[in-house]
Design a protein around this motif. Structure first.
Motif, short mmCIF file in Angstrom:
data_model
loop_
_atom_site.label_atom_id
_atom_site.label_comp_id
_atom_site.label_asym_id
_atom_site.label_seq_id
_atom_site.Cartn_x
_atom_site.Cartn_y
_atom_site.Cartn_z
N ASP A 117 0.82 -0.99 -0.18
CA ASP A 117 -0.15 0.16 0.08
C ASP A 117 0.99 1.29 -0.02
O ASP A 117 0.31 2.33 -0.64
N TRP A 118 1.89 1.29 0.66
CA TRP A 118 2.91 2.24 0.84
C TRP A 118 3.76 2.76 -0.56
O TRP A 118 4.32 3.56 -0.56
N ILE A 120 3.17 3.39 -3.75
CA ILE A 120 2.91 4.71 -4.56
C ILE A 120 3.38 5.79 -4.04
O ILE A 120 4.02 6.73 -4.31
N LEU A 121 2.92 6.03 -2.77
CA LEU A 121 3.37 7.04 -1.87
C LEU A 121 5.00 7.60 -1.80
O LEU A 121 5.50 8.42 -1.87
N VAL A 122 5.60 6.17 -1.48
CA VAL A 122 7.10 6.47 -1.34
C VAL A 122 7.62 6.68 -2.88
O VAL A 122 8.46 7.73 -2.99
N ARG A 124 6.27 8.62 -5.14
CA ARG A 124 6.12 9.94 -5.53
C ARG A 124 7.15 10.82 -4.60
O ARG A 124 7.64 11.76 -5.10
N GLY A 125 7.18 10.45 -3.45
CA GLY A 125 8.08 11.11 -2.71
C GLY A 125 9.42 10.96 -3.02
O GLY A 125 10.20 12.20 -3.38
N SER A 175 14.87 4.97 0.64
CA SER A 175 13.58 5.42 -0.26
C SER A 175 13.71 4.41 -1.31
O SER A 175 12.84 3.47 -1.52
#
Length: 229
Positions: A117-118, A120-122, A124-125, A175
């Motif tokens: 779940d994480w 896409i967030l990472v 984009r970060g 990351s």
């Protein structure tokens, strides 16, 4: 006319004193030699012997201790500009490369359903962070170019840029490592040739950035000593 004797000894000593990028350093040394030779030849035309003319030219030019700080400052700025250009060009290109990799990997519309779940967030970060690093490189390039008219201590810009690159390294490693770990369960990323190539390119760029950043830190470790009369 080739430099010999006093001038050549002086130029050799200056070259051994200065540290910095090879090409800019060679340009500075060549400029110093040419200036000394021109002065010596003018003095020789006024009636001085060659050795005496060279000694007089060197004395007029200044001791190595007097002129080295200014020359070293120029080399520090050159190193900073090289790192700034590297960041400004390679970091956005690396981000674009990885964006393309993730868009085509693995050629299935359900690819991202297998990601954590994480993920896409990472991802984009990381993209945002890379673009930020590129912007910082662009600002540093501007500061060490046209901005020199307003910046009194460009050495600090070069040093800050080197420290910034080293500070970003652990963030990027963690990351990107997380992204690689999160993608292992998706269609065999480890066997995906474009991803492997992109990884190798990224590592090469990081190594080059760290080398240039280390060079900047080494050249700016100490404030250039003020010239003495």
């Amino acid at each position: 006319m080739a430099g010999t004797g006093v001038i050549e000894d002086y130029v050799t000593g200056l070259s051994h004193t200065l540290r910095g990028p090879r090409r800019p350093k060679l340009d500075l040394i060549t400029e110093a030699r040419d200036s000394l030779l021109d002065t010596a030849e003018a003095l020789e035309g006024d009636g001085l012997g060659r050795d005496e003319a060279e000694r007089a030219a060197v004395e007029e030019f200044g001791t190595i201790r007097e002129i080295a700080p200014g020359y070293q400052e120029e080399l520090s700025k050159s190193a900073g500009r090289r790192l700034a250009v590297l960041l400004f060009v390679t970091v956005p290109l690396t981000a674009i490369m990885w964006n393309l990799i993730w868009k085509i990997f693995p050629g299935s519309p359900t690819a991202y359903h297998d990601m954590p779940d994480w993920f896409i967030l990472v991802a984009r970060g990381v993209d945002a962070l890379q673009m930020f690093i590129g912007v910082v490189g662009g600002l540093a390039l501007l500061a060490l170019g046209r901005g020199l008219r307003r910046i009194r201590r460009p050495r600090l810009v070069t040093r800050a840029l080197g420290l910034f690159v080293w500070a970003m390294l652990p963030v990027m490693l963690v990351s990107c490592g997380a992204l690689m770990f999160g993608s292992h369960g998706s269609a065999g990323f480890g066997d995906y040739l474009p991803g492997t190539v992109a990884t190798l390119v990224s590592y090469a760029v990081w190594i080059l950035q760290l080398y240039c950043a280390s060079r900047c830190l080494s050249l700016t470790r100490r404030e250039p000593a003020p010239a003495t009369a």
